[in-house]
Motif scaffolding. Structure first.
Motif, PDB file in Angstrom:
ATOM      1  N   THR A 106      10.617  32.815  28.788  1.00 65.59           N
ATOM      2  CA  THR A 106      11.716  33.501  28.283  1.00 65.59           C
ATOM      3  C   THR A 106      11.817  33.556  26.771  1.00 65.59           C
ATOM      4  N   ILE A 107      11.466  34.929  26.190  1.00 69.19           N
ATOM      5  CA  ILE A 107      11.204  34.852  24.705  1.00 69.19           C
ATOM      6  C   ILE A 107      11.578  36.199  24.142  1.00 69.19           C
ATOM      7  N   ASN A 108      11.997  36.520  23.218  1.00 64.00           N
ATOM      8  CA  ASN A 108      11.981  37.841  22.286  1.00 64.00           C
ATOM      9  C   ASN A 108      12.963  38.415  23.635  1.00 64.00           C
ATOM     10  N   SER A 109      14.058  37.836  23.901  1.00 62.90           N
ATOM     11  CA  SER A 109      14.902  38.741  24.875  1.00 62.90           C
ATOM     12  C   SER A 109      14.371  39.091  25.982  1.00 62.90           C
ATOM     13  N   LYS A 110      13.324  38.523  26.319  1.00 67.34           N
ATOM     14  CA  LYS A 110      12.658  39.218  27.808  1.00 67.34           C
ATOM     15  C   LYS A 110      12.236  37.820  28.635  1.00 67.34           C
ATOM     16  N   GLU A 111      12.319  37.954  29.948  1.00 68.16           N
ATOM     17  CA  GLU A 111      11.954  37.105  30.957  1.00 68.16           C
ATOM     18  C   GLU A 111      10.640  37.599  31.360  1.00 68.16           C
ATOM     19  N   LEU A 112       9.695  36.993  31.052  1.00 66.61           N
ATOM     20  CA  LEU A 112       8.455  37.378  31.702  1.00 66.61           C
ATOM     21  C   LEU A 112       7.457  36.495  32.648  1.00 66.61           C
ATOM     22  N   ASN A 124      -3.855  27.869  41.106  1.00 68.27           N
ATOM     23  CA  ASN A 124      -2.644  27.102  41.837  1.00 68.27           C
ATOM     24  C   ASN A 124      -2.422  25.922  41.279  1.00 68.27           C
ATOM     25  N   ASP A 125      -2.895  25.463  39.948  1.00 65.90           N
ATOM     26  CA  ASP A 125      -2.532  24.122  39.191  1.00 65.90           C
ATOM     27  C   ASP A 125      -1.365  24.372  38.486  1.00 65.90           C
ATOM     28  N   LYS A 126      -0.611  23.574  38.748  1.00 64.74           N
ATOM     29  CA  LYS A 126       0.980  23.845  38.062  1.00 64.74           C
ATOM     30  C   LYS A 126       1.117  23.386  36.773  1.00 64.74           C
ATOM     31  N   ASN A 127      -0.100  22.730  36.241  1.00 66.77           N
ATOM     32  CA  ASN A 127      -0.150  22.287  34.880  1.00 66.77           C
ATOM     33  C   ASN A 127      -0.640  23.237  33.974  1.00 66.77           C
ATOM     34  N   LEU A 128      -1.027  24.427  34.626  1.00 67.46           N
ATOM     35  CA  LEU A 128      -1.837  25.498  33.699  1.00 67.46           C
ATOM     36  C   LEU A 128      -0.944  26.624  33.576  1.00 67.46           C
ATOM     37  N   GLN A 129      -0.536  27.092  32.608  1.00 63.53           N
ATOM     38  CA  GLN A 129       0.147  28.235  32.370  1.00 63.53           C
ATOM     39  C   GLN A 129      -0.477  29.484  31.384  1.00 63.53           C
ATOM     40  N   ALA A 130       0.038  30.302  31.154  1.00 62.94           N
ATOM     41  CA  ALA A 130      -0.404  31.597  30.561  1.00 62.94           C
ATOM     42  C   ALA A 130      -0.490  31.727  29.117  1.00 62.94           C
ATOM     43  N   TRP A 131       0.336  30.526  28.411  1.00 69.40           N
ATOM     44  CA  TRP A 131       0.646  30.485  27.220  1.00 69.40           C
ATOM     45  C   TRP A 131       0.451  29.284  26.811  1.00 69.40           C
ATOM     46  N   ASP A 132       0.484  29.249  25.312  1.00 71.96           N
ATOM     47  CA  ASP A 132       0.887  27.739  24.883  1.00 71.96           C
ATOM     48  C   ASP A 132       1.800  27.743  23.555  1.00 71.96           C
ATOM     49  N   SER A 133       2.053  26.701  23.075  1.00 70.56           N
ATOM     50  CA  SER A 133       3.291  26.479  21.984  1.00 70.56           C
ATOM     51  C   SER A 133       3.247  27.636  20.699  1.00 70.56           C
ATOM     52  N   SER A 134       1.757  27.603  20.298  1.00 67.51           N
ATOM     53  CA  SER A 134       1.504  28.488  19.353  1.00 67.51           C
ATOM     54  C   SER A 134       1.659  30.011  19.577  1.00 67.51           C
ATOM     55  N   ASP A 135       1.505  30.704  21.050  1.00 68.47           N
ATOM     56  CA  ASP A 135       2.043  31.899  21.208  1.00 68.47           C
ATOM     57  C   ASP A 135       3.461  31.894  20.972  1.00 68.47           C
ATOM     58  N   GLU A 136       4.358  31.033  21.394  1.00 69.20           N
ATOM     59  CA  GLU A 136       5.589  31.100  21.468  1.00 69.20           C
ATOM     60  C   GLU A 136       6.113  31.024  19.936  1.00 69.20           C
ATOM     61  N   TYR A 143       8.637  33.746  15.244  1.00 70.79           N
ATOM     62  CA  TYR A 143       8.734  33.824  13.904  1.00 70.79           C
ATOM     63  C   TYR A 143       8.830  35.499  13.673  1.00 70.79           C
ATOM     64  N   LEU A 144       8.353  36.139  14.464  1.00 74.10           N
ATOM     65  CA  LEU A 144       8.354  37.627  14.180  1.00 74.10           C
ATOM     66  C   LEU A 144       9.791  38.071  14.450  1.00 74.10           C
ATOM     67  N   VAL A 145      10.591  37.597  15.513  1.00 72.00           N
ATOM     68  CA  VAL A 145      11.933  37.756  15.804  1.00 72.00           C
ATOM     69  C   VAL A 145      12.837  37.019  14.690  1.00 72.00           C
ATOM     70  N   GLU A 146      12.658  35.939  14.465  1.00 74.11           N
ATOM     71  CA  GLU A 146      13.515  35.123  13.428  1.00 74.11           C
ATOM     72  C   GLU A 146      13.424  35.998  12.159  1.00 74.11           C
ATOM     73  N   GLN A 147      12.273  36.333  11.682  1.00 69.73           N
ATOM     74  CA  GLN A 147      12.173  37.247  10.283  1.00 69.73           C
ATOM     75  C   GLN A 147      12.838  38.647  10.461  1.00 69.73           C
ATOM     76  N   GLN A 148      12.953  39.081  11.663  1.00 72.18           N
ATOM     77  CA  GLN A 148      13.561  40.248  11.917  1.00 72.18           C
ATOM     78  C   GLN A 148      12.344  41.365  11.302  1.00 72.18           C
ATOM     79  N   LEU A 149      11.135  41.184  11.577  1.00 73.10           N
ATOM     80  CA  LEU A 149      10.206  41.921  11.225  1.00 73.10           C
ATOM     81  C   LEU A 149       9.872  42.936  12.103  1.00 73.10           C
TER      82      LEU A 149
END
Length: 375
Positions: free
Chosen positions: A6-12, A21-33, A38-44
């Motif tokens: 859930t990010i940028n007003s979207k649930e993806l 099937n590895d539950k420990n692997l996801q398609a993003w990391d904290s740097s993506d978030e 940052y783009l949203v907060e800066q209202q760019l």
């Protein structure tokens, strides 16, 4: 397995590719978030965004309302973004660019996830230098442990004045202001080295595995390539710079060799090396592809492979499984898969399970050459 961001007003709903099937692997990391927030907060409100190295399409999905120019070296990453956009019913204005194509527009914002090597980072920053305008915002992002002084110096050299953010969730942003002198051309930087015990010179683009020397697993494989293909059809699967397929062609001058890799730079390097070695690529085929997915059944006499045991920075065996299963499907009956791998990876178990046979061709203290035959 889908996971929800859930990010940028979207649930993806996002998935890695190939799916895991590895539950420990996801398609993003904290740097993506971090960079999206940052783009949203800066209202760019940029019109045109150039996204580079978006590993599974998280940024493309989160920023789908913008005009996107999405660049990758990885065919797997492109498959991932296409799948994740489709799964989330998102249909952005998006232009896909391979890693050797410089964008044709001046972006308002560039989002660059730091690649695995400074050589590739330098090349990507040179491409940005070619298209950036004075008001282009260039933002790098990565896990904090991957942000090094050497990389920041490259931002300074090719983009301009560079600062970093505070770390959040062990990730950091890099802000670079376009003040550097524009480069006069965008020639791609090649790394060249002589192939031992031959008259060939191997050339590599910056993002290719083992781009400055022959890796030790490939060296053992080169000593154990077959020379009895006649006019057969062979595939160098996960070809990298093409050195294995090139030497297979050298030993089998009547054979047709197909080079396939998920790295665009690898395919470009293999094509260049074959052209330099043989003066023509007439009997070769080159394919930027995810393993051998969608290949026809029963077409190859031989497949050679030096499989990876990681995806990005995650140690995994699912790519090797995919390669071996794809190879089984693609081989003719009686066709052979010959691989090289670290002894401790236990590839013989996988091959035995898939092919119901496995023979050791050669080995040393670290590596083993295995061959399996499709009955």
């Amino acid at each position: 397995m889908n996971t929800i961001l859930t990010i940028n007003s979207k649930e993806l709903r996002l998935n890695r590719f190939p799916p895991s099937n590895d539950k420990n692997l996801q398609a993003w990391d904290s740097s993506d978030e971090y960079v999206i927030n940052y783009l949203v907060e800066q209202q760019l409100q940029p019109s045109k965004i150039l996204i580079i190295n978006d590993t599974f399409g998280t940024l493309a999905c989160a920023l789908s309302e913008h005009e996107l120019y999405w660049q990758t070296d990885s065919r797997v990453a492109q498959c991932a973004v296409e799948q994740n956009l489709s799964d989330n019913f998102l249909y952005p204005s998006i232009e896909y660019l391979d890693s050797l194509t410089t964008p044709s527009v001046t972006p308002d914002v560039v989002l660059l996830k730091l690649p695995k090597s400074n050589a590739l980072l330098a090349q990507q920053l040179q491409q940005i230098n070619q298209v950036m305008g004075p008001n282009t915002q260039v933002i790098g992002f990565a896990k904090a442990k991957d942000v090094h002084t050497s990389g920041l110096k490259l931002f300074e050299k090719y983009i301009g004045t560079t600062t970093t953010s505070l770390a959040k969730k062990k990730s950091r942003l890099i802000f670079s202001t376009p003040t550097a002198q524009k480069l006069t051309n965008d020639d791609q930087q090649l790394i060249e080295w002589p192939l031992e015990n031959t008259d060939y010179t191997i050339a590599n683009h910056a993002g290719v595995f083992a781009n400055s020397k022959l890796d030790i697993g490939a060296r053992l494989m080169l000593e154990n390539l077959p020379s009895n293909l006649d006019d057969g059809y062979a595939i160098d699967l996960g070809c990298g710079n093409g050195v294995l397929g090139l030497m297979l062609a050298d030993k089998n001058p009547q054979a047709t060799i197909r080079f396939t890799d998920e790295s665009f730079m690898a395919i470009a390097s293999a094509k260049l090396n074959c052209d330099n070695a043989f003066g023509s690529t007439e009997r070769f085929e080159f394919d930027w592809h995810d393993c051998l997915s969608d290949y026809d059944y029963d077409q190859a006499d031989l497949i050679i492979c030096n499989p990876p045991f990681h995806q990005l920075k995650t140690v995994t065996d699912h790519i090797a499984w995919q390669m071996f299963n794809d190879a089984y499907r693609t081989l003719k009956h009686g066709g052979k898969l010959r691989i090289v791998g670290n002894r401790h990876l236990g590839y013989h178990i996988k091959l035995q399970r898939i092919f119901d046979n496995c023979t050791t061709i050669a080995s040393n203290s670290k590596f083993v050459i295995l061959e399996a035959t499709k009955a």
